[in-house]
Design a protein around this motif. Structure first.
Motif, PDB file in Angstrom:
ATOM      1  N   GLN B 434      25.005   1.531  21.096  1.00  0.00           N
ATOM      2  CA  GLN B 434      25.562   1.714  22.332  1.00  0.00           C
ATOM      3  C   GLN B 434      24.745   1.595  23.561  1.00  0.00           C
ATOM      4  O   GLN B 434      25.126   1.534  24.845  1.00  0.00           O
ATOM      5  N   CYS B 435      23.516   1.757  23.114  1.00  0.00           N
ATOM      6  CA  CYS B 435      22.641   1.749  24.836  1.00  0.00           C
ATOM      7  C   CYS B 435      22.537   0.636  25.350  1.00  0.00           C
ATOM      8  O   CYS B 435      22.510  -0.751  24.787  1.00  0.00           O
ATOM      9  N   ILE B 436      22.542   0.500  26.647  1.00  0.00           N
ATOM     10  CA  ILE B 436      22.313  -0.805  27.340  1.00  0.00           C
ATOM     11  C   ILE B 436      21.213  -0.870  28.225  1.00  0.00           C
ATOM     12  O   ILE B 436      20.917  -1.628  29.042  1.00  0.00           O
ATOM     13  N   SER B 437      20.277   0.119  27.640  1.00  0.00           N
ATOM     14  CA  SER B 437      18.733  -0.101  28.269  1.00  0.00           C
ATOM     15  C   SER B 437      18.676   0.078  29.796  1.00  0.00           C
ATOM     16  O   SER B 437      17.844  -0.392  30.518  1.00  0.00           O
ATOM     17  N   CYS B 438      19.856   1.065  30.281  1.00  0.00           N
ATOM     18  CA  CYS B 438      19.767   1.128  31.887  1.00  0.00           C
ATOM     19  C   CYS B 438      18.529   1.866  32.369  1.00  0.00           C
ATOM     20  O   CYS B 438      18.337   1.812  33.563  1.00  0.00           O
ATOM     21  N   GLY B 439      18.136   2.747  31.450  1.00  0.00           N
ATOM     22  CA  GLY B 439      16.915   3.681  32.008  1.00  0.00           C
ATOM     23  C   GLY B 439      17.192   5.037  32.586  1.00  0.00           C
ATOM     24  O   GLY B 439      16.373   5.624  32.914  1.00  0.00           O
ATOM     25  N   ASN B 440      18.731   5.552  32.843  1.00  0.00           N
ATOM     26  CA  ASN B 440      18.881   6.660  33.497  1.00  0.00           C
ATOM     27  C   ASN B 440      18.234   7.720  32.706  1.00  0.00           C
ATOM     28  O   ASN B 440      17.811   8.510  33.257  1.00  0.00           O
ATOM     29  N   CYS B 441      18.394   7.544  31.330  1.00  0.00           N
ATOM     30  CA  CYS B 441      17.970   8.857  30.814  1.00  0.00           C
ATOM     31  C   CYS B 441      16.333   9.159  30.936  1.00  0.00           C
ATOM     32  O   CYS B 441      15.819  10.083  31.119  1.00  0.00           O
ATOM     33  N   SER B 442      15.628   8.000  30.863  1.00  0.00           N
ATOM     34  CA  SER B 442      14.281   7.938  31.048  1.00  0.00           C
ATOM     35  C   SER B 442      13.766   8.669  32.452  1.00  0.00           C
ATOM     36  O   SER B 442      12.857   9.433  32.526  1.00  0.00           O
ATOM     37  N   VAL B 451      12.955   8.212  26.939  1.00  0.00           N
ATOM     38  CA  VAL B 451      14.015   8.351  25.984  1.00  0.00           C
ATOM     39  C   VAL B 451      14.626   6.886  25.780  1.00  0.00           C
ATOM     40  O   VAL B 451      14.913   6.710  24.641  1.00  0.00           O
ATOM     41  N   LYS B 452      14.728   5.898  26.663  1.00  0.00           N
ATOM     42  CA  LYS B 452      15.527   4.812  26.397  1.00  0.00           C
ATOM     43  C   LYS B 452      14.565   3.782  25.370  1.00  0.00           C
ATOM     44  O   LYS B 452      15.107   3.118  24.577  1.00  0.00           O
ATOM     45  N   TRP B 453      13.012   4.328  25.167  1.00  0.00           N
ATOM     46  CA  TRP B 453      12.524   3.487  24.378  1.00  0.00           C
ATOM     47  C   TRP B 453      13.074   3.534  22.746  1.00  0.00           C
ATOM     48  O   TRP B 453      13.091   2.688  22.122  1.00  0.00           O
ATOM     49  N   TYR B 454      13.411   5.029  22.516  1.00  0.00           N
ATOM     50  CA  TYR B 454      14.050   5.121  21.290  1.00  0.00           C
ATOM     51  C   TYR B 454      15.401   4.819  21.200  1.00  0.00           C
ATOM     52  O   TYR B 454      15.806   4.159  20.399  1.00  0.00           O
ATOM     53  N   ALA B 455      16.163   4.940  22.328  1.00  0.00           N
ATOM     54  CA  ALA B 455      17.624   4.869  22.302  1.00  0.00           C
ATOM     55  C   ALA B 455      17.882   3.422  21.999  1.00  0.00           C
ATOM     56  O   ALA B 455      19.108   2.912  21.433  1.00  0.00           O
ATOM     57  N   GLN B 456      17.099   2.400  22.907  1.00  0.00           N
ATOM     58  CA  GLN B 456      17.525   1.004  22.777  1.00  0.00           C
ATOM     59  C   GLN B 456      17.287   0.644  21.426  1.00  0.00           C
ATOM     60  O   GLN B 456      17.555  -0.672  20.990  1.00  0.00           O
ATOM     61  N   VAL B 475      23.356  12.082  32.120  1.00  0.00           N
ATOM     62  CA  VAL B 475      23.185  10.901  32.908  1.00  0.00           C
ATOM     63  C   VAL B 475      23.539   9.638  32.044  1.00  0.00           C
ATOM     64  O   VAL B 475      23.615   8.687  33.060  1.00  0.00           O
ATOM     65  N   CYS B 476      23.541   9.551  30.875  1.00  0.00           N
ATOM     66  CA  CYS B 476      23.637   8.563  30.128  1.00  0.00           C
ATOM     67  C   CYS B 476      25.165   7.868  30.382  1.00  0.00           C
ATOM     68  O   CYS B 476      26.335   8.567  30.184  1.00  0.00           O
ATOM     69  N   PRO B 477      25.248   6.599  30.936  1.00  0.00           N
ATOM     70  CA  PRO B 477      26.496   6.291  31.322  1.00  0.00           C
ATOM     71  C   PRO B 477      27.323   5.418  30.081  1.00  0.00           C
ATOM     72  O   PRO B 477      28.605   5.203  30.134  1.00  0.00           O
TER      73      PRO B 477
END
Ligand SMILES: Cc1cc2nc3c(=O)[nH]c(=O)nc-3n(C[C@H](O)[C@H](O)[C@H](O)COP(=O)(O)OP(=O)(O)OC[C@H]3O[C@@H](n4cnc5c(N)ncnc54)[C@H](O)[C@@H]3O)c2cc1C
Ligand code: SF4
Ligand code: SF4
Lengths: 445, 510
Positions: B434-442, B451-456, B475-477
Motif C-alpha cells: 500500500q505504500c505510495i512513497s510519499c515520505g510523510n513517515c520518514s 521509514v519509507k525506505w522499508y515501507a516502499q 501521519v501515513c495517509p
C-alpha cells in the motif's frame, strides 16, 4: 546491453532498480520533468507545508550513481524504432537495445471555453505545482472542477492556506462513479464539514477571464456565476503518449502492450500510466493510472528484460486514498453506486459519527467474498488478499476479522457492532475469533 | 545537467492588509517601550506600562476576526516572556510575586488559549500545515535559531551561572512554598541560589502544556492519547512530586523512573554508599533501580519493544514528545546521520559501562587515587550528563529535532535498542503493497529513521533506534504502518503480497 527508460516516475524507476538487481546491463533513465525521481502522490504535501521537495524524493541523490543508474534530464522528441535510437531535445540521438516507455499521464481538458486562461490548470507535474503556488498569491477563492481524487487533494491544499474552495461535481454525490452510494454520501458530508462549497450535479459551462487573460469567474451548467481567482481542472488523466507519435508503435488510448508488457515492436515495452493492456486480466482495467500498477509493471518488465519472461499478473485489485481526514482502502471489486451486478450482494456497516464504514461485497448464491471497501479504518493487505483469492464466505471473513483489522493499537475495534448488524440482517450467529486464534493468518510466513 | 525544479522552494506568499500593518507598527512601538524600560534606570514603570499598552492595542488592531483568539493568546505569551526578561535582567524592578504572576500566569494562560484554538477548531486529523514554511519550525528558520540560542543560553545559565537568573529562581520560590510548605532556597547556601526547582518546574510545565497541545493535535489517535497521558503522569508524579516531597522531608531526592545507565551515577561507589547507608527507602531504591536495569528492561523490551520506556515513561522522551513535537521533522534522515548515530551512541554506552566498572573495581581493589576516580565521574557527568543530554539535547531541538540526545547519546536507548532489534516481539508492520512513497513517515520520524525506505519495499521496520512513538503510523495517509508485537520469527521479512506475481525477492540495493 543498453536499456533506455523514458520517464523517471514510479514505473520507470522501479523497472530500472529491478533490472539493476538482476543484471549489470547499462541503464539510462531519460526524463524531462526533474533529474531525480520524486513521489508524484506527495506533491500536495509540499504545497501544504508538510514536507519540502527533497523530502518527497524516495531515494537520496547518491543512490543512482551508486547503483549505476544513469540519469539524464532531457525531453525525448522521437523514437526511431528501425535505428533503435531516440532523439532528444538537446539534438542528440541515444541508442538503445531495449526501450521502456514510462511517460505517465497528462491532465484531461475537455475543450471548455476559457480553459487556457491564466490560473486555470490541473495538477500533475512539478510545473503545475509551481503554477499553483504562483496563482495562490492573494487568492481568495478557487473553483475545482471534477470530483475525483486529484480534485479533493487540490481542495485540501487550498484549505490548508485558508483559501475558500468551491467544487463542481457532475455526480449526485462526490465520486459516486466509483464509490457505492453510502460511502459517497459519507465523503460528501465530510467535505461539507470542512466548509467546502460542494455543488453536486453541477457542470462547468465556461471559464471567464479579464483583460489580462486571468480567470475571474466560472459559469456553471445551472447558470450560476462563481467568482474565483483560480480554476482547478481535475476531470481525470489520459496516457501521455506524445513520444510515440510518428513511430510504428501501436496505440489506442495508451501504448498497446501484450501480457509481457511489450508493444508491437519487439524490444520496446510500455509500463505505468501510459500503457494499455491488450488483454487485461479479469477484474482489472486496460489502463490503470495508479501508483501500484506502475510499480508492479516495473517489477514485471524487469524480469522479462533480464531473460526471465514473466507475464504481468497483478493479482487482486487494491487501491487507497485519503479524502481530507478519511482514509479509504479497497480490495477486490466493489461496484459504484447503482452499478452492482445481478449476483452481488453487500453487507454494509457504518458509524456515521466516527466516519468509519466497511462494506463486504459477496456472491448472493455462494456467499463468497468479492470485494471490501473501508473508510476511516485500516485493513491488512495480505489478509484481505488471501480472503479474496481463496474466496472465503462472508461469515467466515467476519469471524476472522481480527486478522484483517490494521488500525493502530488501542483504537476501538468495531467488530462487535458489525456482527450485531450482520447477524440481524443475515439471520446468523457469527462470533469473532480473538486475535490469538487468527494470528496464524497475520504472522504466517 | 542542472534542473529547473530540482531546488524549488515553495513558500506561501502571505498578503497583509492596512489594518495588519498598523497593528504590527503599534506592536513594534510597544516593543521599543519595553526596551526603553530595560535601559532606563529611572524606574521602569512608565515604559513598561506603555509597552504593555502599545502591544495590546497593536494586537487588537492586527487581529482579524477569525484569529482574534490566537492573536490575543500570542499577546499573553509575549507579555509573559517580557516579564521573564524582567525577572532575569532587572529582578528588583517590581515585586517578585507580582512579576512572577505576570510571567507565569500570562505565559501559561496565553499558551493554553493559543494551543486550544489552534488545534481544537475544526475536524480532528493530521494538521502539519505550514510546518516547512514557518520561520520557527522550518529547517534553519530564523526564529528556530533564536529559540535554540535562548534555550541553550538558559541551560548554560542554569548549570554554570545560576546567579544570573536569580530573579527567576526567586520568582518560583512562592510556588515551591505553596506546594511543599517551605522555601526551596536553603539559607545555608551562602548566597548561592539553587536553580533546580526552577528547572524541574519549567520542565514539568512544558511537558504539561505541550503535552496538552499534543493530545489535542492527535485527539483522533488513542495510541497517542494514552502514551502522552503516560509521559505526563510520570513527569508530574515521578519526576516532580516524589523527589520534591522527599527533598522537603530532608531526604535524598530519588527518581524512581531513571536507572542505570541513563541515571549514570546510581552505580558509582559513592552513590551506592550513600544509598546503602540511608533509610529503608534508600535501600529499596537501590534494589529497585538494579531490578529495573537488569530484569525489567529485558523482559518489558522483549514484549513491547523499547517504547515502553522511551515514549511512555522516560522524562527526556517525555519532553521530546511534547515540547519537542513541533520540531520532530528536523531530524536528519540521511544514511550519513545513521552511521554517525551508530558510532556515537554505542561509544557512550561503552564509556559509561567502562567507567562504572572501573570505579566499582577501584572500590574493591583501590586502583586509582581519589582525584583520578573523581575525574572519571566528573568528566562523564560534565560531557555526557550535562552538555550532551542537557544543553545540546534540549537546546538544539529547533535545529536538529527533538531527539538529538535519545538518538546520538543515550546509553539507555543503546541498550534498549539492541534488545529491541534482536530480542523483541516489537516491529512496525508494513501493510503489503500500500505504500505510495510519499515520505510523510520518514519526515516526521523524530529518530531520523527513513521509514519509507522499508515501507516502499514492503518490508517491516525493525530498527534499534525506533522509540515506538507511533507518529509514522499516524501521519501515513495510506494506512501502511502499524506498531505491533508478534513472534520474532520473520519479523523483518518482506511482507509477501501473496499474489501471482510474487516479485518480492527484493534485497537492498544501495
Ligand atoms: C496529485 C496526484 C496524486 C496522486 N495520488 C495517487 C495515489 O494516492 N495513489 C495512487 O495509486 N496513485 C496516485 N496518483 C497517480 C500516480 O501518481 C501515477 O499513477 C503514477 O505516478 C504514474 O507513474 P508513471 O511512472 O507511470 O508516470 P509519471 O510519474 O507520470 O512519470 C512519467 C515521467 O516521464 C516524463 N516524460 C513524459 N514524456 C517524456 C518525454 N517525451 N521525454 C522525457 N520525459 C518524459 C514526465 O515528465 C514524467 O516525469 C496521483 C497522481 C497525482 C498527479
Ligand atoms: S519509526 Fe515511527 S514509531 Fe519509530 S520512532 Fe520513528 S516515527 Fe516513531
Ligand atoms: S507515510 Fe505511508 S505511504 Fe507515505 S511513504 Fe510512509 S509508509 Fe509510505
Amino acid at each position: 546491453m543498453h536499456i533506455l527508460i523514458i520517464g523517471n516516475g514510479v514505473a520507470g524507476i522501479t523497472a530500472a532498480r529491478y533490472i539493476r538487481k538482476r543484471s549489470s546491463h547499462a541503464i539510462t533513465v531519460v526524463s524531462a520533468e526533474s533529474k531525480h525521481f520524486f513521489s508524484r502522490t506527495a506533491l500536495m504535501y509540499v504545497y501544504m507545508g508538510h514536507m519540502r521537495f527533497e523530502d518527497i524524493k524516495p531515494y537520496e541523490d547518491w543512490f543512482w550513481e551508486k547503483n549505476r543508474i544513469d540519469l539524464l534530464q532531457a525531453y525525448v522528441e522521437k523514437i526511431n524504432t528501425d535505428k533503435k535510437t531516440v532523439s532528444l531535445s538537446t539534438g542528440n540521438d541515444l541508442p538503445y537495445d531495449r526501450l521502456i516507455i514510462a511517460t505517465g499521464s497528462a491532465s484531461n481538458k475537455f475543450g471548455w471555453p476559457g480553459q487556457d486562461l491564466r490560473g486555470v490548470q490541473g495538477l500533475y507535474s512539478l510545473q503545475d505545482l509551481e503554477n499553483m503556488e504562483t496563482y495562490s498569491r492573494d487568492l481568495k477563492k478557487a473553483v475545482i472542477v471534477g470530483g475525483g481524487l486529484i480534485g479533493i487533494e487540490m481542495a485540501e491544499m487550498f484549505l490548508s492556506r485558508g483559501i475558500e474552495v468551491c467544487m463542481l461535481v457532475r455526480e449526485k454525490y462526490y465520486w459516486d462513479n466509483v464509490l457505492p452510494e453510502e460511502e459517497a454520501r459519507m465523503i460528501t458530508n465530510h467535505i461539507r464539514d470542512h466548509h467546502i462549497d460542494l455543488r453536486l450535479e453541477t457542470e462547468l459551462k465556461q471559464i471567464l477571464g479579464n483583460e489580462e487573460e486571468r480567470v475571474v469567474a466560472v459559469e456553471t451548467s445551472k447558470g450560476e456565476t462563481i467568482e474565483c481567482g483560480f480554476t482547478g481542472l481535475t476531470p481525470g488523466v489520459h496516457p501521455n503518449i506524445k513520444v510515440v507519435e510518428g513511430s510504428p508503435i501501436e496505440c489506442r488510448r495508451g501504448i498497446l502492450v501484450n501480457e509481457y508488457l511489450e508493444s508491437n515492436i519487439p524490444g520496446v515495452y510500455a509500463i505505468g500510466d501510459c500503457a494499455e493492456l491488450r488483454n487485461p486480466p479479469p477484474g482489472r482495467k486496460a489502463i490503470e493510472a495508479v501508483w501500484y500498477t506502475g510499480k508492479l509493471m516495473g517489477k514485471t518488465v524487469a524480469r522479462s528484460i533480464c531473460k526471465e519472461a514473466t507475464p504481468y499478473r497483478p493479482g487482486i485489485w487494491y487501491n487507497s486514498a485519503k479524502f481530507l481526514d478519511i482514509e479509504y482502502q479497497v480490495y477486490g471489486s466493489v461496484a459504484a453506486s447503482g452499478q452492482s451486478a445481478e449476483n452481488e450482494e453487500s453487507f454494509y456497516w457504518e458509524d456515521a459519527k466516527k466516519q468509519r464504514s466497511m462494506r463486504l461485497v459477496f456472491d448472493r448464491e455462494s456467499r463468497k467474498l468479492l470485494g471490501i471497501n473501508v473508510l476511516g479504518m485500516r485493513l491488512r493487505h495480505n489478509v484481505a488478499d488471501q480472503f479474496l483469492r481463496e474466496q472465503w464466505p462472508v461469515s467466515k471473513v467476519l469471524q476472522h476479522f481480527n486478522a484483517l483489522y490494521f488500525d493502530p493499537e488501542f483504537y476501538r475495534n468495531p467488530i462487535r457492532e458489525m456482527l450485531k448488524k450482520f447477524n440481524a440482517e443475515c439471520n446468523e450467529t457469527v462470533k469473532a475469533l480473538d486475535f490469538k486464534a487468527v494470528k496464524h493468518l497475520v504472522f504466517e510466513n | 545537467m542542472s534542473s529547473l525544479y530540482e531546488n524549488i522552494s515553495l513558500t506561501p506568499h502571505n498578503s497583509m492588509g492596512k489594518k495588519e500593518r498598523a497593528g504590527l507598527t503599534l506592536m513594534a512601538l510597544g516593543l521599543l517601550a519595553f526596551l526603553l524600560s530595560f535601559i532606563t534606570f529611572a524606574g521602569p514603570a512608565m515604559p513598561f506600562l506603555s509597552g504593555i499598552f502599545f502591544t495590546v492595542a497593536g494586537g487588537v488592531v492586527y487581529s482579524r476576526k477569525e484569529s482574534r483568539w490566537s492573536t490575543g493568546s500570542m499577546l499573553l505569551i509575549f507579555l509573559g516572556l517580557i516579564s521573564f526578561l524582567f525577572l532575569i535582567f532587572r529582578p528588583s524592578a517590581l515585586s517578585p510575586l507580582l512579576i512572577s504572576l505576570f510571567s507565569f500566569a500570562f505565559f501559561v494562560l496565553g499558551a493554553a488559549i493559543y494551543i486550544f484554538f489552534r488545534f481544537r477548531k475544526g475536524e480532528a486529523g493530521i494538521r502539519n500545515n505550514g510546518i516547512t514554511f514557518s520561520p520557527l519550525t522550518r529547517k534553519n528558520g530564523a526564529l528556530a535559531w533564536v529559540l535554540a540560542v535562548v534555550i541553550t543560553g538558559f541551560y548554560i545559565m542554569l548549570y554554570w551561572f545560576p546567579e544570573q537568573i536569580h530573579g527567576l529562581i526567586l520568582a518560583v520560590d512562592p510556588i515551591y512554598g505553596a506546594l511543599f510548605g517551605k522555601s526551596g532556597l536553603p539559607e545555608s547556601n551562602g548566597g548561592h541560589y539553587n536553580p533546580w526547582f526552577l528547572y524541574g518546574f519549567l520542565y514539568t510545565v512544558a511537558v504539561l502544556l505541550m503535552g496538552s497541545r499534543f493530545m489535542l493535535k492527535y485527539r483522533h489517535n488513542r495510541y497517542q492519547l494514552l502514551r502522552t497521558a503516560s509521559v505526563m503522569f510520570f513527569q508530574v508524579v515521578f519526576a516532580f512530586f516524589i523527589p520534591n516531597v522527599l527533598a522537603a522531608l530532608n531526604h535524598q531526592e530519588l527518581y524512581f523512573h531513571y536507572f542505570w545507565p541513563l541515571d549514570y551515577d546510581v552505580l558509582f561507589p559513592s552513590s551506592i554508599d550513600t544509598l546503602m547507608s540511608g533509610d529503608s527507602l534508600s535501600h529499596f531504591f537501590f534494589w529497585w533501580t538494579l531490578a529495573i536495569s537488569f530484569l525489567a528492561v529485558p523482559v518489558l523490551t522483549y514484549y513491547f519493544g523499547k517504547r515502553w520506556y522511551c515514549s511512555w515513561v522516560c522524562g527526556c522522551g517525555g519532553l521530546a514528545e511534547t515540547a519537542g513535537d513541533p520540531f520532530r521533522h528536523l531530524s536528519d534522515k540521511s544514511l550519513n546521520a545513521w552511521q554517525i548515530e551508530r558510532k556515537l551512541i554505542y561509544l557512550v554506552l561503552v564509556l559509561i559501562t567502562a567507567i562504572t566498572a572501573l570505579l566499582l573495581l577501584d572500590r574493591s581493589f583501590d586502583l586509582f587515587n581519589e582525584s583520578t576516580s573523581l575525574a572519571f565521574r566528573k568528566g562523564y557527568g560534565f560531557v555526557i550528563g550535562t552538555v550532551f543530554s542537557g544543553v545540546i539535547g534540549v537546546g538544539f531541538y529547533p535545529i536538529m529535532g527533538s531527539r538529538v540526545w535519545c538518538r546520538f547519546g543515550c546509553p539507555q536507548a543503546a541498550i534498549l535498542g539492541i534488545l529491541q532489534k534482536y530480542f523483541s516481539r516489537f516491529r512496525i508492520s508494513t501493510n503489503g503493497g500500500q505504500c505510495i512513497s510519499c515520505g510523510n513517515c520518514s519526515t516526521y520520524c523524530e529518530m531520523g529513521i527513513d521509514v519509507k525506505w522499508y515501507a516502499q519495499r514492503e518490508q517491516n521496520i525493525v530498527r534499534a533506534s525506533c522509540v515506538g512513538c507511533g507518529i509514522c503510523s499516524a501521519v501515513c495517509p495510506r494506512g501502511v504502518l502499524k506498531l505491533e508485537n508478534g513472534p520474532l520469527k520473520g519479523k523483518t521479512a518482506i511482507q509477501i503480497n501473496r499474489n501471482e506475481v510474487k516479485i518480492l525477492d527484493e534485497e537492498p540495493i544501495g
